[in-house]
Scaffold this motif. Structure first.
Motif, PDB file in Angstrom:
ATOM      1  N   GLN A 129       8.617   3.279 -27.245  1.00  0.00           N
ATOM      2  CA  GLN A 129       8.676   2.756 -26.071  1.00  0.00           C
ATOM      3  C   GLN A 129       7.768   3.552 -25.144  1.00  0.00           C
ATOM      4  N   ALA A 130       7.986   4.883 -25.258  1.00  0.00           N
ATOM      5  CA  ALA A 130       7.131   5.863 -24.611  1.00  0.00           C
ATOM      6  C   ALA A 130       5.580   5.672 -24.881  1.00  0.00           C
ATOM      7  N   LEU A 131       5.335   5.330 -26.196  1.00  0.00           N
ATOM      8  CA  LEU A 131       3.895   5.129 -26.662  1.00  0.00           C
ATOM      9  C   LEU A 131       3.495   3.740 -25.913  1.00  0.00           C
ATOM     10  N   ARG A 132       4.403   2.855 -25.894  1.00  0.00           N
ATOM     11  CA  ARG A 132       3.799   1.368 -25.051  1.00  0.00           C
ATOM     12  C   ARG A 132       3.536   1.668 -23.663  1.00  0.00           C
ATOM     13  N   LYS A 133       4.505   2.458 -22.990  1.00  0.00           N
ATOM     14  CA  LYS A 133       4.259   2.725 -21.585  1.00  0.00           C
ATOM     15  C   LYS A 133       3.070   3.413 -21.248  1.00  0.00           C
ATOM     16  N   ILE A 134       2.458   4.198 -22.366  1.00  0.00           N
ATOM     17  CA  ILE A 134       1.241   4.888 -21.851  1.00  0.00           C
ATOM     18  C   ILE A 134      -0.019   4.229 -22.548  1.00  0.00           C
ATOM     19  N   GLY A 135       0.423   3.071 -22.992  1.00  0.00           N
ATOM     20  CA  GLY A 135      -0.755   2.296 -23.384  1.00  0.00           C
ATOM     21  C   GLY A 135      -1.189   2.558 -24.897  1.00  0.00           C
ATOM     22  N   TYR A 136      -0.495   3.331 -25.443  1.00  0.00           N
ATOM     23  CA  TYR A 136      -1.373   3.662 -26.788  1.00  0.00           C
ATOM     24  C   TYR A 136      -0.695   2.229 -28.045  1.00  0.00           C
ATOM     25  N   ALA A 145       9.751  10.446 -23.586  1.00  0.00           N
ATOM     26  CA  ALA A 145      11.125  10.136 -24.731  1.00  0.00           C
ATOM     27  C   ALA A 145      11.951  11.292 -24.638  1.00  0.00           C
ATOM     28  N   ASP A 146      11.999  12.505 -24.080  1.00  0.00           N
ATOM     29  CA  ASP A 146      12.633  13.446 -24.006  1.00  0.00           C
ATOM     30  C   ASP A 146      12.808  13.910 -25.509  1.00  0.00           C
ATOM     31  N   VAL A 147      11.827  14.068 -26.082  1.00  0.00           N
ATOM     32  CA  VAL A 147      11.908  14.598 -27.434  1.00  0.00           C
ATOM     33  C   VAL A 147      10.768  15.594 -27.690  1.00  0.00           C
ATOM     34  N   SER A 148      10.885  16.362 -28.873  1.00  0.00           N
ATOM     35  CA  SER A 148       9.808  17.171 -29.072  1.00  0.00           C
ATOM     36  C   SER A 148       8.505  16.681 -29.667  1.00  0.00           C
ATOM     37  N   GLU A 149       7.532  17.144 -29.307  1.00  0.00           N
ATOM     38  CA  GLU A 149       6.078  16.933 -29.962  1.00  0.00           C
ATOM     39  C   GLU A 149       6.196  16.699 -31.401  1.00  0.00           C
ATOM     40  N   ALA A 150       6.972  17.589 -32.161  1.00  0.00           N
ATOM     41  CA  ALA A 150       7.043  17.435 -33.446  1.00  0.00           C
ATOM     42  C   ALA A 150       7.813  15.905 -34.027  1.00  0.00           C
ATOM     43  N   THR A 151       8.648  15.619 -33.173  1.00  0.00           N
ATOM     44  CA  THR A 151       9.285  14.281 -33.378  1.00  0.00           C
ATOM     45  C   THR A 151       8.457  13.165 -32.864  1.00  0.00           C
ATOM     46  N   VAL A 152       7.559  13.238 -32.072  1.00  0.00           N
ATOM     47  CA  VAL A 152       6.542  12.229 -31.668  1.00  0.00           C
ATOM     48  C   VAL A 152       5.744  12.024 -32.926  1.00  0.00           C
ATOM     49  N   VAL A 158      14.039  10.664 -38.670  1.00  0.00           N
ATOM     50  CA  VAL A 158      13.863  10.279 -37.098  1.00  0.00           C
ATOM     51  C   VAL A 158      14.968   9.004 -37.096  1.00  0.00           C
ATOM     52  N   SER A 159      15.822   9.198 -36.071  1.00  0.00           N
ATOM     53  CA  SER A 159      16.898   8.170 -35.976  1.00  0.00           C
ATOM     54  C   SER A 159      16.428   6.980 -35.447  1.00  0.00           C
ATOM     55  N   ALA A 160      17.076   5.825 -35.493  1.00  0.00           N
ATOM     56  CA  ALA A 160      16.742   4.384 -35.114  1.00  0.00           C
ATOM     57  C   ALA A 160      16.561   4.638 -33.797  1.00  0.00           C
ATOM     58  N   ALA A 161      17.473   5.372 -32.890  1.00  0.00           N
ATOM     59  CA  ALA A 161      17.521   5.341 -31.602  1.00  0.00           C
ATOM     60  C   ALA A 161      16.183   6.256 -30.887  1.00  0.00           C
ATOM     61  N   THR A 162      16.062   7.302 -31.690  1.00  0.00           N
ATOM     62  CA  THR A 162      14.974   8.267 -31.461  1.00  0.00           C
ATOM     63  C   THR A 162      13.535   7.597 -31.292  1.00  0.00           C
ATOM     64  N   ARG A 163      13.582   6.848 -32.496  1.00  0.00           N
ATOM     65  CA  ARG A 163      12.419   6.180 -32.903  1.00  0.00           C
ATOM     66  C   ARG A 163      11.862   5.330 -31.743  1.00  0.00           C
ATOM     67  N   GLN A 164      13.093   4.426 -31.564  1.00  0.00           N
ATOM     68  CA  GLN A 164      12.899   3.422 -30.403  1.00  0.00           C
ATOM     69  C   GLN A 164      12.358   3.924 -28.978  1.00  0.00           C
ATOM     70  N   ALA A 165      12.848   5.011 -28.725  1.00  0.00           N
ATOM     71  CA  ALA A 165      12.790   5.799 -27.459  1.00  0.00           C
ATOM     72  C   ALA A 165      11.134   6.353 -27.549  1.00  0.00           C
ATOM     73  N   VAL A 166      10.748   6.852 -28.684  1.00  0.00           N
ATOM     74  CA  VAL A 166       9.394   7.184 -28.605  1.00  0.00           C
ATOM     75  C   VAL A 166       8.351   6.121 -28.667  1.00  0.00           C
ATOM     76  N   ARG A 221      -3.299  16.568 -28.223  1.00  0.00           N
ATOM     77  CA  ARG A 221      -2.364  17.329 -27.858  1.00  0.00           C
ATOM     78  C   ARG A 221      -1.379  17.044 -26.622  1.00  0.00           C
ATOM     79  N   PHE A 222      -2.520  16.652 -25.526  1.00  0.00           N
ATOM     80  CA  PHE A 222      -1.840  16.141 -24.120  1.00  0.00           C
ATOM     81  C   PHE A 222      -1.070  14.510 -24.335  1.00  0.00           C
ATOM     82  N   SER A 223      -1.656  13.783 -25.270  1.00  0.00           N
ATOM     83  CA  SER A 223      -0.934  12.485 -25.608  1.00  0.00           C
ATOM     84  C   SER A 223       0.476  12.861 -26.155  1.00  0.00           C
ATOM     85  N   LEU A 224       0.419  13.803 -26.869  1.00  0.00           N
ATOM     86  CA  LEU A 224       1.846  14.325 -27.674  1.00  0.00           C
ATOM     87  C   LEU A 224       2.701  14.584 -26.553  1.00  0.00           C
ATOM     88  N   ALA A 225       2.220  15.434 -25.978  1.00  0.00           N
ATOM     89  CA  ALA A 225       3.152  16.281 -24.932  1.00  0.00           C
ATOM     90  C   ALA A 225       3.617  15.276 -23.931  1.00  0.00           C
TER      91      ALA A 225
END
Length: 336
Positions: A45-52, A18-25, A35-43, A8-12
């Motif tokens: 990038q956020a996943l890579r940033k936290i090392g997922y 990514a400035d999206v909802s947890e459901a989108t993640v 999920v749009s291509a731009a939103t998917r790309q933002a998510v 739950r923490f990771s999703l939040a």
């Protein structure tokens, strides 16, 4: 395995970055529609940033390939499987006729079964004017894909190809060194990317050697035995003494055309194939061919696929792997 609270923490955390909802993640992580291509790309990038990194175990990789009757495709698929298996990835080989609805049918049928990536092995990615709606479906689900021997127009993806221009040049140079000056190309169909590249390489090689009739000695047919026989018969009537085939099957069809013309290989006509399919040592005579480097292609494709599944970027610049010529008994000195 992470605890439920950690999940739950990771999703939040990702949702916040990514400035999206947890459901989108969650939808991005599970490669769902909506999920749009731009939103998917933002998510992503956020996943890579936290090392997922996405887990690699128990995941399927679809390999879309032409008919496995051609040994070179079966060999390439097997070597790709060998590269992916140590990572816990399971390949599903889907034999399709390039550019037909079969590809989309396979993808639609299996896409919800945990598909981690898709590999186009000389499939519709080799057709300049194919219906590429299948890539739209794949992209809408955020599934990474890699192409072998040509990429889709206007779609960025990693591509690993044999250097077809170099392959044609190697064959022409080999026949030229044997004294052949009337050299013909048994080419594949128009708007097939590898076939078009081999034609370009053939014409350039002929021009470079001072043989200006290169375009006149190109005959386009299908990549099969019958196509090779038809193309070779036409070139023999034009007086060709050296034949460069765009597949080993076409080369074997050329054998038949030479025999029916009451000529011999290599006494009257020299023939070079392309692929280096198994069992060529047992043809009569053994077929000289330009070998596709299937091992090196598989190594690079395996590396790209595992990197993409892990959520890390891969260059979309096409990687060209150099072929090599395998000398056997089907080439010799030009007849006097």
């Amino acid at each position: 395995m992470s605890s439920p609270s950690r999940k739950r923490f990771s999703l939040a955390e990702v949702a916040s970055l990514a400035d999206v909802s947890e459901a989108t993640v969650s939808r991005v992580l599970n490669r769902k529609y909506g999920v749009s291509a731009a939103t998917r790309q933002a998510v992503e990038q956020a996943l890579r940033k936290i090392g997922y990194e996405r887990p690699l175990d128990s995941s399927l990789v679809l390999v879309l390939a032409p008919s496995l009757k051609n040994p070179i495709f079966a060999q390439q698929a097997e070597r790709i499987e060998n590269e992916l298996s140590p990572h816990g990835l399971k390949t599903v080989i889907c034999p399709v006729y390039p550019g037909t609805p079969q590809e989309r049918d396979y993808v639609e049928a299996l896409i919800d079964s945990g598909v981690a990536a898709i590999i186009f092995l000389s499939s519709s990615n080799t057709l300049a004017n194919a219906d590429h709606r299948v890539t739209q479906l794949i992209q809408s689900r955020g599934i990474p894909f890699v192409c072998i021997n040509g990429g889709f127009p206007d779609v960025e993806s990693p591509v690993v190809s044999t250097d077809d221009w170099q392959a044609a040049s190697l064959a022409v140079s080999h026949l030229y060194d044997f004294g052949h000056r009337r050299i013909g190309l048994l080419a594949g169909p128009v708007d097939n990317i590898p076939a078009d590249r081999r034609v370009e390489g053939f014409v350039a090689a002929m021009d470079g050697l001072g043989l200006p009739d290169g375009p006149d000695f190109v005959v386009r047919r299908h990549f099969n035995f019958e196509g090779g026989q038809q193309a070779a018969a036409t070139l023999l009537e034009m007086g060709a003494t050296g034949l460069v085939a765009s597949s080993d099957e076409m080369a074997l069809g050329a054998y038949r055309a030479v025999s029916r013309a009451k000529l011999t290989v290599p006494g009257d006509v020299s023939i070079i194939g392309y692929d280096d399919s198994p069992l060529l040592d047992y043809t009569n005579p053994p077929l000289t061919t330009v070998r596709q480097p299937t091992d090196r292609i598989a190594e690079n494709v395996g590396r790209m696929v595992t990197t993409l599944i892990g959520g890390r970027p891969v260059s979309t610049d096409e990687m060209l792997i150099e072929p090599e010529i395998r000398l056997r008994g089907s080439t010799g000195a030009a007849p006097r």
